[in-house]
Design a protein around this motif. Sequence first.
Motif, PDB file in Angstrom:
ATOM      1  N   GLY A  40       0.785  -1.225   0.000  1.00  0.00           N
ATOM      2  CA  GLY A  40       0.000   0.000   0.000  1.00  0.00           C
ATOM      3  C   GLY A  40       0.819   1.277   0.000  1.00  0.00           C
ATOM      4  O   GLY A  40       0.258   2.370   0.037  1.00  0.00           O
ATOM      5  N   GLN A  41       2.114   1.136  -0.067  1.00  0.00           N
ATOM      6  CA  GLN A  41       2.985   2.313  -0.060  1.00  0.00           C
ATOM      7  C   GLN A  41       3.695   2.433  -1.407  1.00  0.00           C
ATOM      8  O   GLN A  41       3.806   1.481  -2.157  1.00  0.00           O
ATOM      9  N   GLY A  42       4.199   3.615  -1.656  1.00  0.00           N
ATOM     10  CA  GLY A  42       4.999   3.816  -2.853  1.00  0.00           C
ATOM     11  C   GLY A  42       6.398   3.289  -2.640  1.00  0.00           C
ATOM     12  O   GLY A  42       6.691   2.615  -1.655  1.00  0.00           O
ATOM     13  N   LEU A  43       7.263   3.577  -3.581  1.00  0.00           N
ATOM     14  CA  LEU A  43       8.646   3.151  -3.476  1.00  0.00           C
ATOM     15  C   LEU A  43       9.411   4.142  -2.606  1.00  0.00           C
ATOM     16  O   LEU A  43       9.446   5.334  -2.886  1.00  0.00           O
ATOM     17  N   GLU A  44      10.033   3.611  -1.566  1.00  0.00           N
ATOM     18  CA  GLU A  44      10.801   4.429  -0.633  1.00  0.00           C
ATOM     19  C   GLU A  44      12.281   4.331  -0.982  1.00  0.00           C
ATOM     20  O   GLU A  44      12.861   3.233  -0.967  1.00  0.00           O
ATOM     21  N   PHE A  45      12.892   5.448  -1.303  1.00  0.00           N
ATOM     22  CA  PHE A  45      14.305   5.479  -1.663  1.00  0.00           C
ATOM     23  C   PHE A  45      15.165   5.086  -0.469  1.00  0.00           C
ATOM     24  O   PHE A  45      14.940   5.554   0.658  1.00  0.00           O
ATOM     25  N   LEU A  46      16.159   4.229  -0.684  1.00  0.00           N
ATOM     26  CA  LEU A  46      17.068   3.814   0.377  1.00  0.00           C
ATOM     27  C   LEU A  46      18.477   4.362   0.150  1.00  0.00           C
ATOM     28  O   LEU A  46      19.024   5.075   0.991  1.00  0.00           O
ATOM     29  N   ILE A  47      19.089   4.008  -0.990  1.00  0.00           N
ATOM     30  CA  ILE A  47      20.488   4.372  -1.219  1.00  0.00           C
ATOM     31  C   ILE A  47      20.774   4.389  -2.711  1.00  0.00           C
ATOM     32  O   ILE A  47      20.117   3.695  -3.488  1.00  0.00           O
ATOM     33  N   TYR A  48      21.753   5.188  -3.103  1.00  0.00           N
ATOM     34  CA  TYR A  48      22.080   5.425  -4.508  1.00  0.00           C
ATOM     35  C   TYR A  48      23.596   5.408  -4.674  1.00  0.00           C
ATOM     36  O   TYR A  48      24.292   6.111  -3.941  1.00  0.00           O
ATOM     37  N   PHE A  49      24.077   4.596  -5.628  1.00  0.00           N
ATOM     38  CA  PHE A  49      25.492   4.553  -5.992  1.00  0.00           C
ATOM     39  C   PHE A  49      25.657   5.114  -7.397  1.00  0.00           C
ATOM     40  O   PHE A  49      24.923   4.746  -8.302  1.00  0.00           O
ATOM     41  N   GLN A  50      26.625   5.986  -7.589  1.00  0.00           N
ATOM     42  CA  GLN A  50      26.935   6.525  -8.912  1.00  0.00           C
ATOM     43  C   GLN A  50      28.430   6.439  -9.129  1.00  0.00           C
ATOM     44  O   GLN A  50      29.195   7.187  -8.508  1.00  0.00           O
ATOM     45  N   GLY A  51      28.847   5.530  -9.981  1.00  0.00           N
ATOM     46  CA  GLY A  51      30.253   5.383 -10.311  1.00  0.00           C
ATOM     47  C   GLY A  51      31.107   5.197  -9.066  1.00  0.00           C
ATOM     48  O   GLY A  51      30.792   4.396  -8.194  1.00  0.00           O
ATOM     49  N   ASN A  52      32.177   5.972  -8.991  1.00  0.00           N
ATOM     50  CA  ASN A  52      33.097   5.891  -7.857  1.00  0.00           C
ATOM     51  C   ASN A  52      32.799   6.928  -6.774  1.00  0.00           C
ATOM     52  O   ASN A  52      33.556   7.051  -5.812  1.00  0.00           O
ATOM     53  N   SER A  53      31.700   7.670  -6.948  1.00  0.00           N
ATOM     54  CA  SER A  53      31.362   8.700  -5.966  1.00  0.00           C
ATOM     55  C   SER A  53      30.870   8.068  -4.672  1.00  0.00           C
ATOM     56  O   SER A  53      30.417   6.919  -4.654  1.00  0.00           O
ATOM     57  N   ALA A  54      30.947   8.843  -3.588  1.00  0.00           N
ATOM     58  CA  ALA A  54      30.403   8.375  -2.320  1.00  0.00           C
ATOM     59  C   ALA A  54      28.898   8.157  -2.469  1.00  0.00           C
ATOM     60  O   ALA A  54      28.201   8.975  -3.079  1.00  0.00           O
ATOM     61  N   PRO A  55      28.363   7.052  -1.959  1.00  0.00           N
ATOM     62  CA  PRO A  55      26.930   6.781  -2.119  1.00  0.00           C
ATOM     63  C   PRO A  55      26.062   7.780  -1.365  1.00  0.00           C
ATOM     64  O   PRO A  55      26.476   8.320  -0.342  1.00  0.00           O
ATOM     65  N   ASP A  56      24.868   8.000  -1.879  1.00  0.00           N
ATOM     66  CA  ASP A  56      23.854   8.815  -1.203  1.00  0.00           C
ATOM     67  C   ASP A  56      23.066   7.883  -0.300  1.00  0.00           C
ATOM     68  O   ASP A  56      22.221   7.126  -0.775  1.00  0.00           O
ATOM     69  N   LYS A  57      23.325   7.951   1.002  1.00  0.00           N
ATOM     70  CA  LYS A  57      22.690   7.039   1.952  1.00  0.00           C
ATOM     71  C   LYS A  57      21.511   7.683   2.670  1.00  0.00           C
ATOM     72  O   LYS A  57      21.046   7.171   3.689  1.00  0.00           O
ATOM     73  N   SER A  58      21.039   8.796   2.150  1.00  0.00           N
ATOM     74  CA  SER A  58      20.080   9.609   2.892  1.00  0.00           C
ATOM     75  C   SER A  58      18.753   8.903   3.161  1.00  0.00           C
ATOM     76  O   SER A  58      18.013   9.311   4.048  1.00  0.00           O
ATOM     77  N   GLY A  59      18.449   7.843   2.423  1.00  0.00           N
ATOM     78  CA  GLY A  59      17.180   7.161   2.620  1.00  0.00           C
ATOM     79  C   GLY A  59      17.227   5.967   3.558  1.00  0.00           C
ATOM     80  O   GLY A  59      16.178   5.391   3.877  1.00  0.00           O
ATOM     81  N   LEU A  60      18.388   5.580   4.017  1.00  0.00           N
ATOM     82  CA  LEU A  60      18.472   4.405   4.895  1.00  0.00           C
ATOM     83  C   LEU A  60      17.737   4.710   6.199  1.00  0.00           C
ATOM     84  O   LEU A  60      18.022   5.713   6.859  1.00  0.00           O
ATOM     85  N   PRO A  61      16.782   3.833   6.596  1.00  0.00           N
ATOM     86  CA  PRO A  61      15.915   4.162   7.739  1.00  0.00           C
ATOM     87  C   PRO A  61      16.582   4.059   9.099  1.00  0.00           C
ATOM     88  O   PRO A  61      16.103   4.671  10.047  1.00  0.00           O
ATOM     89  N   SER A  62      17.643   3.278   9.219  1.00  0.00           N
ATOM     90  CA  SER A  62      18.338   3.160  10.506  1.00  0.00           C
ATOM     91  C   SER A  62      19.737   2.636  10.260  1.00  0.00           C
ATOM     92  O   SER A  62      20.076   2.235   9.144  1.00  0.00           O
ATOM     93  N   ASP A  63      20.562   2.638  11.322  1.00  0.00           N
ATOM     94  CA  ASP A  63      21.930   2.153  11.167  1.00  0.00           C
ATOM     95  C   ASP A  63      21.984   0.632  11.067  1.00  0.00           C
ATOM     96  O   ASP A  63      23.072   0.063  10.930  1.00  0.00           O
ATOM     97  N   ARG A  64      20.839  -0.043  11.116  1.00  0.00           N
ATOM     98  CA  ARG A  64      20.832  -1.489  10.872  1.00  0.00           C
ATOM     99  C   ARG A  64      20.960  -1.798   9.383  1.00  0.00           C
ATOM    100  O   ARG A  64      21.220  -2.935   9.009  1.00  0.00           O
TER     101      ARG A  64
END
Lengths: 114, 108
Positions: free
Chosen positions: A40-64
């Motif tokens: 019942g929910q949409g797609l929730e962004f978690l993490i994004y990798f682009q090439g050798n750049s540092a990943p965008d972790k802004s969507g990770l819900p917790s440190d688990r």
Amino acid sequence: GAGVSQSPSNKVTEKGKDVELRCDPISGHTALYWYRQSLGQGLEFLIYFQGNSAPDKSGLPSDRFSAERTGGSVSTLTIQRTQQEDSAVYLCASSVGHPLGGYTFGSGTRLTVV
Amino acid sequence: TQLLEQSPQFLSIQEGENLTVYCNSSSVFSSLQWYRQEPGEGPVLLVTVVTGGEVKKLKRLTFQFGDARKDSSLHITAAQPGDTGLYLCAGAGDKIIFGKGTRLHILP
């Protein structure tokens, strides 16, 4: 490969256990994304990798939650000490560079925490 | 925070009828995409619209991007059971955000 491949397709795990989900993107796609889709929910962004750049972790819900991408190809999403609220379909997608033109998704891993 | 609102959430209609689903936001997007997702599968890209006012046709599906690039619509003519699925819109900025989808069921 011809498409984005995810494994396993289904995973049932006991609460408190760790799980690893794998994504093999389309060859040559530099960008890789993880999303979570709950009922019942949409797609929730978690993490994004682009090439050798540092990943965008802004969507990770917790440190688990953590993810890595080795050699710019295969990615593994790890969930430690799973909880029942982690139950969802985890979708991986890849694209050539910027996602302006859209993603190609895998079929997902259905995770059930009991 | 950018949000995409899709309406209706659910739609069940008879085969042969026409329908329109909507995707609205208060934010401007570089492009807007529509995906269809079937049970047990990942979303599949149907179309990307980039220019304000743009209209794209894919057989019986017509996609329109609003002039201000904040909203979009999907119109299906003479719906068929094979059109059944979850339709997701997604707006692209520095990353793509998704609406919650319209679940469409076409009755034979």
